[in-house]
Design a protein around this motif. Structure first.
Motif, short mmCIF file in Angstrom:
data_model
loop_
_atom_site.label_atom_id
_atom_site.label_comp_id
_atom_site.label_asym_id
_atom_site.label_seq_id
_atom_site.Cartn_x
_atom_site.Cartn_y
_atom_site.Cartn_z
N ARG A 154 -5.55 -0.90 -7.40
CA ARG A 154 -5.39 -0.53 -8.81
C ARG A 154 -4.67 0.81 -8.98
NH1 ARG A 154 -8.47 -4.02 -11.76
NH2 ARG A 154 -10.11 -5.06 -10.58
N VAL A 155 -5.00 1.77 -8.11
CA VAL A 155 -4.42 3.11 -8.27
C VAL A 155 -2.92 3.13 -8.03
CG1 VAL A 155 -6.56 4.30 -7.71
CG2 VAL A 155 -4.98 3.70 -5.86
N LEU A 156 -2.41 2.05 -7.42
CA LEU A 156 -0.97 2.00 -7.12
C LEU A 156 -0.22 1.05 -8.07
CD1 LEU A 156 -1.16 1.73 -3.23
CD2 LEU A 156 -0.78 3.79 -4.59
N SER A 157 -0.91 0.52 -9.09
CA SER A 157 -0.30 -0.53 -9.90
C SER A 157 0.93 -0.04 -10.66
CB SER A 157 -1.33 -1.11 -10.88
OG SER A 157 -1.83 -0.11 -11.74
N CYS A 196 0.86 -1.18 0.00
CA CYS A 196 0.00 0.00 0.00
C CYS A 196 0.90 1.22 0.00
CB CYS A 196 -0.95 0.00 1.19
SG CYS A 196 -0.15 0.12 2.80
N ASP A 197 0.32 2.39 0.14
CA ASP A 197 1.10 3.62 -0.03
C ASP A 197 2.24 3.71 0.97
OD1 ASP A 197 1.33 6.30 -1.39
OD2 ASP A 197 1.07 6.97 0.68
N ALA A 198 1.93 3.50 2.24
CA ALA A 198 2.98 3.61 3.26
C ALA A 198 3.48 2.26 3.74
CB ALA A 198 2.44 4.40 4.46
N VAL A 203 -0.62 -8.23 -9.08
CA VAL A 203 -2.05 -8.56 -8.96
C VAL A 203 -2.75 -7.33 -8.38
CG1 VAL A 203 -3.76 -10.04 -7.85
CG2 VAL A 203 -1.58 -11.01 -8.61
N THR A 204 -3.65 -6.73 -9.16
CA THR A 204 -4.33 -5.52 -8.70
C THR A 204 -5.68 -5.87 -8.11
OG1 THR A 204 -5.24 -5.15 -10.91
CG2 THR A 204 -3.17 -4.07 -10.38
N ILE A 205 -6.04 -5.16 -7.04
CA ILE A 205 -7.28 -5.42 -6.32
C ILE A 205 -7.98 -4.11 -6.02
CG2 ILE A 205 -6.42 -7.55 -5.26
CD1 ILE A 205 -5.84 -5.94 -2.74
N ASP A 206 -9.23 -4.20 -5.59
CA ASP A 206 -9.97 -3.03 -5.14
C ASP A 206 -9.96 -2.90 -3.63
OD1 ASP A 206 -10.79 -2.05 -7.70
OD2 ASP A 206 -12.22 -3.70 -7.81
#
Length: 626
Positions: free
Chosen positions: A419-422, A373-375, A435-438
């Protein structure tokens, strides 16, 4: 693992070394095209920059990236040191191939050293040993590069150059198209272009100022012909309508991968780019043209930018020949298709490239799965905990951990992220499968990933492979077992809350943490900011608002609050019925997330928690999860 998967993985690894450094190739290419004696604007002073860039900068960058891919940050430094020995040991050869060998090898060596030293480093000597080990191992590998790797790479390049000369002498260069075009569709385009053709092209360009080798894979004409055939003659309306956009992306953007699905939906179409490229190569060979540097990406803009002025018309004709021949052959093949299915072909392409959202996973035995995730502190930690508990019985050989999307470990086999971090994940882990997820708790892609991994385990059992003992990351444990981190009272829980907006619900959660004395008021804004970066909705009707990593100083002590919204709070079309507001001192938030995950693991308990007004029962469930 199938041969195709091994070849594809090897190609992706080579691309992972080269692609992050394409900017250096472009800078060197423009300097060459503009300022060498035969360039657009000859200038002896500026031309003198090209030699050091080619001989030192580009090999060091590639070796450093290769070292990073196998050995992380320490591998990056070791690879850069080691390749200098290759360069010095073969001063007359551009050491791109040496960099592609020495960089990953150096990263692997330092990784093995670090593994051997685990638990053996005396306290207080960590920095000393870390620095000296990189220096000494780098020095030894540089010496190895000087006496062995550099000369060996020179010999290999000499053999390849001799092979090219034979092909040129007997006018056999066009036959290379039979190898190039199918390899491109297997996503080996960057590997063959930068791993094979570019080193040979550099050697030729140093002698003549140009090389045909730069043109063999980068020519956008063959793919353009295929796409134009679909634009005008495809019977499937959806596919026909998608082709014009693909033409622009391919021809002007240089993203050749865009036309691969159009070949995959009808494999016979591969004949068109093969013959088109063969005709173009024949033309280029006949006219003696070439490019001054690698054209990357393979757009018409880059292709012509690297064209010597006197060959501009010649090269444009070559691109037109490739496009025209490819178009003429593709038209009857496209018209004869029943109904094309671009979505199915695109999915097949993603599977081949290893980025399928349906999680088509190559062999991951003893591999590492990273939830990012982001952090790397909140949602990914919870996602990793839940998936680790789910998979550990069937795949005890796997390591499941979490990290920031920008610092994914170099040895990650699979990265799971929103997805926004793919795109950030792909940059951070170029060789891993994404693997992208919501959401991190209940997502179809996670189910598909689980199914793929367990099928691989069953496949190993059928083959009689031995599955290693558990290598999973252990669950976080409190520093003191007598003081559970997750301590919830009835005052920390609100049930039957009236539905609020997303931001107001998060702020209400933060206000409870402030009221409890866990955080300063500034933490509330950080919770809202965290949700804007990536959603705090976890799935299964649960959201976990928490602050950004930068707001750590606002946390006074670890705490958890819970708000129940029977009608739900809207999170981008998903309803969150339970909002767990958390604040963790130091790394205690990881233990809190693990406890929450354990508490809601039983879906019947979770469903009751969404509707019950028994606050004491909820508190008891959460506290027992420690």
């Amino acid at each position: 693992m199938a041969i195709k998967d091994k070849v594809s993985s090897f190609g992706k690894f080579l691309s992972g070394m080269v692609m992050p450094n394409i900017g250096a190739f472009i800078a060197w290419g423009f300097l060459t095209a503009l300022f060498i004696e035969t360039g657009w604007l000859p200038n002896e002073q500026f031309a003198s920059i090209t030699g050091p860039m080619l001989s030192y900068l580009i090999p060091v960058l590639i070796a450093a990236q290769g070292g990073y891919l196998t050995g992380g940050d320490r591998g990056r430094i070791t690879g850069a040191i080691a390749v200098i020995g290759c360069i010095a040991g073969a001063p007359d050869t551009t050491m791109l191939m040496g960099a592609m060998v020495m960089g990953p090898f150096a990263g692997w060596v330092i990784k093995m050293f670090d593994k051997a030293m685990e638990g053996r480093t005396p306290a207080g000597f960590e920095m000393l040993i870390d620095n000296f080990s990189v220096g000494i191992i780098g020095m030894l590998l540089a010496m190895l590069g000087y006496v062995a790797i550099g000369p060996i790479m020179t010999a290999i390049l000499t053999v390849l150059m001799g092979g090219v000369q034979i092909l040129i002498q007997y006018s056999l260069m066009p036959l290379l198209a039979i190898f190039i075009e199918p390899a491109k569709v297997l996503f080996l385009n960057n590997a063959i272009n930068h791993g094979i053709f570019t080193p040979i092209g550099i050697a030729q360009a140093q002698e003549t100022g140009r090389s045909i080798m730069y043109m063999l894979e980068a020519n956008p004409g063959p793919g353009l012909g295929v796409l134009l055939a679909y634009c005008f003659f495809c019977r499937d309306a959806k596919t026909r309508q998608s082709a014009p956009g693909a033409v622009i992306i391919h021809f002007f953007g240089g993203i050749h991968e865009i036309y691969f699905p159009y070949v995959l939906m009808n494999p016979k179409v591969i004949i068109a780019p093969i013959v088109g490229n063969a005709c173009a190569i024949a033309w280029f060979s006949f006219t003696g043209t070439g490019l001054t540097s690698a054209a990357s990406p393979g757009s018409i803009i880059a292709f012509l930018s690297m064209t010597p002025p006197e060959f501009m018309v010649t090269n444009i004709i070559g691109v037109a020949i490739a496009a025209g021949v490819s178009f003429a052959i593709a038209v009857p093949l496209v018209r004869s298709m029943a109904v094309a299915d671009i979505d199915r072909a695109s999915e097949q392409m993603r599977e081949m490239k290893g980025t399928s959202e349906a999680a088509v996973i190559s062999d991951t035995k003893d591999g590492k799965i990273v939830f990012a995730c982001d952090a790397g502190m909140g949602s990914s930690a919870m996602g990793a905990t839940r998936f680790r508990n789910r998979i550990k019985a069937e795949r005890p050989d796997l390591t499941v951990e979490h990290s920031s999307v920008d610092t994914v470990p170099a040895d990650a086999a699979i990265v799971v992220c929103q997805r926004v971090l793919s795109e950030r994940a792909r940059k951070s882990a170029p060789t891993a499968q994404i693997v992208t997820i919501d959401n991190f708790l209940d997502d179809p892609a996670l189910d598909a990933l689980y199914e793929a991994l367990t099928k691989l385990a069953r496949a190993h059992e059928l083959k009689g492979d031995e599955v290693a003992a558990p290598a999973l990351v252990e669950e976080p444990k409190p520093a003191e077992a007598s003081a559970p981190v997750l301590s919830v009272t009835a005052d920390d829980i609100r049930v039957g809350c009236q539905t609020l907006s997303r931001e107001d619900a998060i702020r209400a959660s933060g206000a409870l943490l402030v009221e409890k004395g866990c955080v300063d008021a500034s933490y509330v804004d950080a919770m809202v900011e965290r949700d804007k970066l990536t959603s705090v909705y976890m799935g299964m009707g649960v959201a976990i608002p928490h602050g950004t990593n930068e707001a750590k100083d606002a946390v006074k002590h670890t705490g958890v609050v819970l708000q129940q919204y029977p009608d739900g709070v809207d999170f981008d079309g998903e309803k969150a019925y339970l909002l767990f507001g958390i604040a963790g001192k130091g790394n205690e938030h990881l233990e809190v997330l693990a406890a929450i995950c354990k508490a809601i693991e039983d879906e019947s308990v979770l469903e009751k928690m969404k509707t019950t007004d028994d606050v004491a029962w909820i508190a008891d469930v959460l506290n027992k999860a420690n």
